[in-house]
Design a protein around this motif. Structure first.
Motif, short mmCIF file in Angstrom:
data_model
loop_
_atom_site.label_atom_id
_atom_site.label_comp_id
_atom_site.label_asym_id
_atom_site.label_seq_id
_atom_site.Cartn_x
_atom_site.Cartn_y
_atom_site.Cartn_z
N MET A 1 0.85 -1.18 0.00
CA MET A 1 0.00 0.00 0.00
C MET A 1 0.89 1.24 0.00
O MET A 1 1.83 1.34 0.79
CB MET A 1 -0.91 0.00 1.23
N THR A 2 0.56 2.18 -0.89
CA THR A 2 1.37 3.40 -1.00
C THR A 2 0.48 4.63 -1.05
O THR A 2 -0.42 4.73 -1.89
CB THR A 2 2.22 3.36 -2.28
N GLY A 3 0.71 5.57 -0.13
CA GLY A 3 0.03 6.86 -0.15
C GLY A 3 -1.48 6.80 -0.11
O GLY A 3 -2.15 7.64 -0.71
N LEU A 4 -2.05 5.86 0.64
CA LEU A 4 -3.52 5.73 0.68
C LEU A 4 -4.15 6.87 1.46
O LEU A 4 -3.77 7.17 2.59
CB LEU A 4 -3.90 4.40 1.35
N SER A 5 -5.15 7.51 0.84
CA SER A 5 -5.96 8.54 1.50
C SER A 5 -7.43 8.21 1.24
O SER A 5 -7.81 7.87 0.12
CB SER A 5 -5.64 9.93 0.96
N VAL A 6 -8.22 8.27 2.30
CA VAL A 6 -9.65 7.99 2.20
C VAL A 6 -10.40 9.23 2.67
O VAL A 6 -10.13 9.76 3.76
CB VAL A 6 -10.06 6.78 3.06
N SER A 7 -11.33 9.70 1.85
CA SER A 7 -12.12 10.90 2.17
C SER A 7 -13.56 10.52 2.45
O SER A 7 -14.11 9.60 1.83
CB SER A 7 -12.07 11.90 1.01
N VAL A 8 -14.17 11.26 3.37
CA VAL A 8 -15.58 11.06 3.71
C VAL A 8 -16.31 12.37 3.50
O VAL A 8 -15.84 13.44 3.93
CB VAL A 8 -15.73 10.60 5.19
N ARG A 9 -17.44 12.29 2.83
CA ARG A 9 -18.23 13.48 2.55
C ARG A 9 -19.21 13.73 3.69
O ARG A 9 -19.93 12.82 4.12
CB ARG A 9 -18.99 13.30 1.24
N GLY A 10 -19.23 14.96 4.21
CA GLY A 10 -20.15 15.31 5.28
C GLY A 10 -20.87 16.61 4.98
O GLY A 10 -20.76 17.17 3.88
N GLU A 11 -21.62 17.11 5.96
CA GLU A 11 -22.37 18.34 5.77
C GLU A 11 -21.44 19.53 5.56
O GLU A 11 -21.80 20.48 4.87
CB GLU A 11 -23.26 18.60 6.99
N ASP A 12 -20.27 19.47 6.14
CA ASP A 12 -19.31 20.57 6.01
C ASP A 12 -18.31 20.35 4.88
O ASP A 12 -17.27 21.00 4.82
CB ASP A 12 -18.54 20.74 7.33
N GLY A 13 -18.64 19.44 3.98
CA GLY A 13 -17.72 19.13 2.88
C GLY A 13 -16.93 17.87 3.18
O GLY A 13 -17.20 17.13 4.14
N GLY A 14 -15.93 17.58 2.37
CA GLY A 14 -15.15 16.37 2.53
C GLY A 14 -14.03 16.52 3.55
O GLY A 14 -13.50 17.61 3.75
N ARG A 15 -13.66 15.43 4.18
CA ARG A 15 -12.51 15.42 5.09
C ARG A 15 -11.83 14.07 4.98
O ARG A 15 -12.47 13.05 4.72
CB ARG A 15 -12.92 15.71 6.53
N GLU A 16 -10.54 14.06 5.21
CA GLU A 16 -9.77 12.83 5.13
C GLU A 16 -9.80 12.09 6.46
O GLU A 16 -9.51 12.66 7.51
CB GLU A 16 -8.32 13.13 4.74
N ALA A 56 -20.62 7.87 0.38
CA ALA A 56 -20.09 8.80 1.38
C ALA A 56 -18.57 8.76 1.47
O ALA A 56 -17.95 9.80 1.71
CB ALA A 56 -20.71 8.49 2.75
N ALA A 57 -17.98 7.58 1.30
CA ALA A 57 -16.53 7.44 1.45
C ALA A 57 -15.91 6.94 0.15
O ALA A 57 -16.51 6.15 -0.57
CB ALA A 57 -16.20 6.48 2.60
N ARG A 58 -14.69 7.40 -0.10
CA ARG A 58 -14.00 6.96 -1.32
C ARG A 58 -12.49 7.08 -1.11
O ARG A 58 -12.01 7.83 -0.25
CB ARG A 58 -14.42 7.80 -2.52
N ILE A 59 -11.75 6.29 -1.91
CA ILE A 59 -10.29 6.41 -1.92
C ILE A 59 -9.94 7.61 -2.79
O ILE A 59 -10.20 7.62 -3.99
CB ILE A 59 -9.64 5.13 -2.47
#
Length: 577
Positions: A1-16, A56-59
């Motif tokens: 695994m290299t440089g994995l970032s997962v973002s979640v979308r919420g009411e205030d926008g996306g966050r990692e 809601a969540a994505r790589i």
């Protein structure tokens, strides 16, 4: 695994929730990912399995490579071929992971048939072999059973059998032992070791239990707020942690015989005041119906002749494995289940009281439950939840209640402003503090803490235990502390009672029970506790000879009655041991 970032979308926008995470996993290696809730451990596992909640969540970036296969490039149909066959996952709670309306056999054979060309009979035979491999007795008959008919330890072993039936290259175990008793936990961990040795499986073990990390890991990754804080060999992480957070995490781990939060032994003379509660010859039995006519044919002897007392300002710990009768004893003491015997609270016997008198006595006994989220009404503000016992008992005016609740919030480490929030707006540790404030609202003499810290991270657990001890010193409240975590019990208790199949088999001061355990069952419980020190790693965990016997008997068949004998200075042990 290299440089994995997962973002979640919420009411205030996306966050990692996972940021720039990289690691490698060698064949046959055990890599532990440790950290507190919200650190990104489980999201990392779901990303590897491509099971992130959509949309809601994505790589958002990074690569995940299994051999020569880039998993992030595969569609769902292609990933279904990978899951179970090359990568398998064991989830934290087997009861919610297993389908309650399908038999164990159907769920096992379904995955085997989906990934192989075996016939139905051949898939069934492999399922039986998988159950035998995880040491489930009478494997063939178990195929016809449903999840609710198995114990927690057996359900977890079924999950392991399901994950390993296809001999995957990688096994991801997400908190596989958090909800298990220490003896069953040891059995499950030893099972993972055996299967790893036999098949060369690589294991990613996700946990916040640093004792399990010390026992199992070759390498450790410490995560916080979605980022890797520290990575290294297990011996280096425990002996020479570089990050402050890692040092704090290790310092918060309760240890038998030591630990920053260990309760000092108190002189027995300080605990000889008039008892807050006395339980004498308590019995709780439940009848089971069966057959065509639904007649009562079996009886669960949940509690059989239990007796103990609790003094003001004392903590009595009630310990034992699931099904031993700990929580049933607590519910009887709180007046939540019918019982026979005597329960005396504040000098009054509950069995001789009317409804109104019972209600008045119950003000003196309050409970803190294991799951704070489940015990708080999600539709009510937490300030109203803490004030509710005062409303029920008609105590104080509306303004006085609000002032008292605000003072309680401040006392348990929350602010008065947070009274207007709802339970879902708090962390797990904060919700448990709300439950503690609610239990204190009526200024009780006894608080029953039923597995009140077992679901919390070690650092949060340490803060909650410190709070309980502070409140005991301030208010003189007594605790009946129910737990299967022997290290926590050793750190907080004054006296300990060990239960087995509804009966107390050993009882004494904390030092008597832990320094000189006399009953074989007590010894087994203490020996099974994982030691948070890789230098003391066991080569093997003790095996369970069989499943814990059942407390269910045929009508008219009474359980063996155990008599306690004093082996010195009030140390009571079941006769014959």
């Amino acid at each position: 695994m290299t440089g994995l970032s997962v973002s979640v979308r919420g009411e205030d926008g996306g966050r990692e929730v996972v940021s720039d995470l990289s690691f490698t996993l060698a064949r046959g290696e055990t890599l532990c990912i440790a950290g507190e809730s919200g650190s990104g451990k489980s999201m990392t596992a779901l990303a590897i399995m491509q099971l992130l909640p959509q949309p809601a969540a994505r790589i958002s970036s990074g690569t995940i490579r299994l051999g020569e296969t880039e998993l992030t490039d595969l569609d769902e149909r292609q990933m279904r071929r990978i899951r179970g066959d090359r990568i398998a996952m064991i989830f934290q709670e087997p009861m919610t992971s297993l389908n309650p309306v399908l038999s164990i056999g159907r769920q096992l054979t379904e995955s085997i048939e989906a990934h192989t060309s075996l016939s139905q009979a051949e898939a069934r035979q492999r399922a039986i072999e998988a159950l035998k491999a995880v040491r489930i007795s009478e494997a063939e008959s178990r195929l016809r059973q449903f999840p609710h008919e198995l114990s927690g330890g057996m359900r977890q072993r079924v999950m392991i059998a399901m994950a390993l039936a296809l001999e995957p290259d990688v096994l991801i175990a997400d908190e596989p032992t958090t909800a298990l008793d220490v003896t069953v936990q040891g059995e499950v961990l030893e099972l993972l070791r055996d299967l790893q040795r036999q098949h060369g499986t690589s294991v990613v073990l996700i946990t916040h239990d640093m004792g399990v990390v010390a026992e199992m890991a070759d390498r450790v990754i410490i995560m916080r707020h979605g980022r890797m804080i520290e990575e290294g060999r297990t011996s280096d992480i425990f002996a020479r942690p570089r990050a402050d957070y890692t040092r704090e995490l290790l310092a918060a781990v309760p240890r038998i015989g030591s630990g920053v939060g260990r309760q000092k032994s108190r002189d027995a003379q300080a605990l000889t005041l008039a008892n807050v509660a006395e339980v004498k010859d308590l019995h709780v039995r439940f009848d089971l119906r069966g057959g065509v006519l639904g007649r009562v044919n079996r009886r669960v002897h949940a509690v059989e002749g239990v007796s103990f007392s609790i003094a003001p300002n004392e903590t009595l710990a009630l310990v034992g494995e699931s099904g031993c009768g700990k929580s049933t004893t607590a519910k009887a003491l709180a007046g939540l289940v019918p019982y026979s015997g005597d329960i005396v609270v504040g000098g009054r016997n509950l069995s001789g009281l009317g409804r109104d008198e019972r209600k008045a006595v119950r003000r003196d006994v309050q409970m803190i439950f294991q799951d704070p989220f489940a015990s708080l009404d999600p539709r009510m503000r937490v300030g109203d939840l803490v004030a509710e016992p005062l409303v029920i008992h008609g105590i104080a005016s509306k303004d006085e209640r609000r002032e008292r609740v605000a003072a309680l919030f401040e006392r348990v480490g929350l602010s008065a402003d947070q009274m207007e929030l709802y339970p879902h707006e708090f962390s797990g540790g904060q919700r448990q503090r709300v439950c503690i404030a609610r239990a204190l609202a009526l200024r009780p003499k006894l608080i029953i803490a039923d597995e009140s810290v077992s679901a919390l991270d070690v650092s949060v657990q340490a803060r909650v235990l410190d709070l309980l001890k502070e409140l005991q010193r301030e208010f003189g409240v007594a605790y009946l502390f129910i737990s299967h975590d022997m290290a926590v019990v050793e750190n907080i208790s004054d006296r300990v009672a060990v239960m087995y199949l509804g009966q107390i088999v050993e009882m004494g001061t904390r030092d008597q029970v832990f320094s000189n355990p006399r009953h074989p069952y007590t010894k087994r419980l203490i020996e099974a506790v994982p030691v948070p020190d890789p230098a003391r790693r066991r080569s093997r965990f003790a095996r369970l000879d069989q499943e814990i016997p059942s407390a269910t008997r045929k009508i008219g068949e009474a359980p063996l009655k155990l008599a306690l004998q004093d082996v010195g200075n009030g140390h009571l042990v079941a006769a014959g041991n």
